[in-house]
Design a protein around this motif. Structure first.
Motif, PDB file in Angstrom:
ATOM      1  N   ALA A 121       0.831  -1.208   0.000  1.00 43.12           N
ATOM      2  CA  ALA A 121       0.000   0.000   0.000  1.00 43.12           C
ATOM      3  C   ALA A 121       0.863   1.255   0.000  1.00 43.12           C
ATOM      4  O   ALA A 121       0.586   2.219  -0.727  1.00 43.12           O
ATOM      5  CB  ALA A 121      -0.940  -0.004   1.206  1.00 43.12           C
ATOM      6  N   ALA A 122       1.925   1.252   0.787  1.00 39.52           N
ATOM      7  CA  ALA A 122       2.837   2.405   0.819  1.00 39.52           C
ATOM      8  C   ALA A 122       3.516   2.583  -0.535  1.00 39.52           C
ATOM      9  O   ALA A 122       3.657   3.709  -1.032  1.00 39.52           O
ATOM     10  CB  ALA A 122       3.881   2.219   1.924  1.00 39.52           C
ATOM     11  N   ALA A 158       1.664   6.275  -7.183  1.00 41.03           N
ATOM     12  CA  ALA A 158       0.572   7.145  -7.615  1.00 41.03           C
ATOM     13  C   ALA A 158       0.955   8.619  -7.485  1.00 41.03           C
ATOM     14  O   ALA A 158       0.662   9.431  -8.370  1.00 41.03           O
ATOM     15  CB  ALA A 158      -0.686   6.852  -6.804  1.00 41.03           C
ATOM     16  N   PHE A 159       1.631   8.977  -6.417  1.00 44.32           N
ATOM     17  CA  PHE A 159       2.076  10.354  -6.221  1.00 44.32           C
ATOM     18  C   PHE A 159       3.036  10.766  -7.331  1.00 44.32           C
ATOM     19  O   PHE A 159       2.899  11.834  -7.930  1.00 44.32           O
ATOM     20  CB  PHE A 159       2.744  10.501  -4.851  1.00 44.32           C
ATOM     21  CG  PHE A 159       3.237  11.884  -4.563  1.00 44.32           C
ATOM     22  CD1 PHE A 159       2.372  12.844  -4.066  1.00 44.32           C
ATOM     23  CD2 PHE A 159       4.564  12.236  -4.783  1.00 44.32           C
ATOM     24  CE1 PHE A 159       2.815  14.135  -3.791  1.00 44.32           C
ATOM     25  CE2 PHE A 159       5.018  13.514  -4.517  1.00 44.32           C
ATOM     26  CZ  PHE A 159       4.141  14.472  -4.018  1.00 44.32           C
ATOM     27  N   TRP A 217       1.096   4.131  -2.965  1.00 38.21           N
ATOM     28  CA  TRP A 217       0.923   5.564  -2.712  1.00 38.21           C
ATOM     29  C   TRP A 217       2.058   6.350  -3.376  1.00 38.21           C
ATOM     30  O   TRP A 217       1.818   7.354  -4.049  1.00 38.21           O
ATOM     31  CB  TRP A 217       0.882   5.856  -1.211  1.00 38.21           C
ATOM     32  CG  TRP A 217       0.534   7.270  -0.924  1.00 38.21           C
ATOM     33  CD1 TRP A 217      -0.705   7.781  -0.698  1.00 38.21           C
ATOM     34  CD2 TRP A 217       1.433   8.390  -0.869  1.00 38.21           C
ATOM     35  NE1 TRP A 217      -0.634   9.147  -0.496  1.00 38.21           N
ATOM     36  CE2 TRP A 217       0.670   9.547  -0.594  1.00 38.21           C
ATOM     37  CE3 TRP A 217       2.810   8.531  -1.021  1.00 38.21           C
ATOM     38  CZ2 TRP A 217       1.226  10.810  -0.477  1.00 38.21           C
ATOM     39  CZ3 TRP A 217       3.368   9.799  -0.904  1.00 38.21           C
ATOM     40  CH2 TRP A 217       2.580  10.912  -0.633  1.00 38.21           C
ATOM     41  N   VAL A 218       3.293   5.886  -3.199  1.00 38.99           N
ATOM     42  CA  VAL A 218       4.447   6.568  -3.794  1.00 38.99           C
ATOM     43  C   VAL A 218       4.351   6.542  -5.316  1.00 38.99           C
ATOM     44  O   VAL A 218       4.574   7.556  -5.980  1.00 38.99           O
ATOM     45  CB  VAL A 218       5.778   5.932  -3.313  1.00 38.99           C
ATOM     46  CG1 VAL A 218       6.963   6.488  -4.086  1.00 38.99           C
ATOM     47  CG2 VAL A 218       5.959   6.157  -1.820  1.00 38.99           C
ATOM     48  N   SER A 239      -2.500  -2.717  -6.055  1.00 39.39           N
ATOM     49  CA  SER A 239      -3.687  -2.727  -5.186  1.00 39.39           C
ATOM     50  C   SER A 239      -4.009  -4.146  -4.716  1.00 39.39           C
ATOM     51  O   SER A 239      -4.314  -4.360  -3.547  1.00 39.39           O
ATOM     52  CB  SER A 239      -4.889  -2.141  -5.912  1.00 39.39           C
ATOM     53  OG  SER A 239      -4.688  -0.794  -6.209  1.00 39.39           O
TER      54      SER A 239
END
Length: 65
Positions: free
Chosen positions: A30-31, A37-38, A34-35, A60
């Protein structure tokens, strides 16, 4: 990539001599998502496609979300 992240997680656990729990592995994925996607959002502003739908789906799924 998913393959590179998977290899890193395996090598990290081997080096520390202790396996992550299933919940911890999910948090790692998940982390990482996030990175990714950012960073993809920033690259998108420059017209670069940095995260495909298939790759996001794979991250995901591995994160359990």
């Amino acid at each position: 990539s998913v393959d590179e992240a998977s290899a890193f997680l395996a090598a990290y656990q081997d080096a520390r001599g202790l396996r992550f729990t299933a919940d911890e592995v999910g948090l790692c994925w998940a982390a990482g998502l996030w990175v990714r996607a950012f960073n993809a959002k920033k690259f998108h502003l420059d017209g670069v496609d940095a995260l495909s739908r298939d790759e996001a789906d794979a991250w995901s799924r591995l994160a359990g979300i």
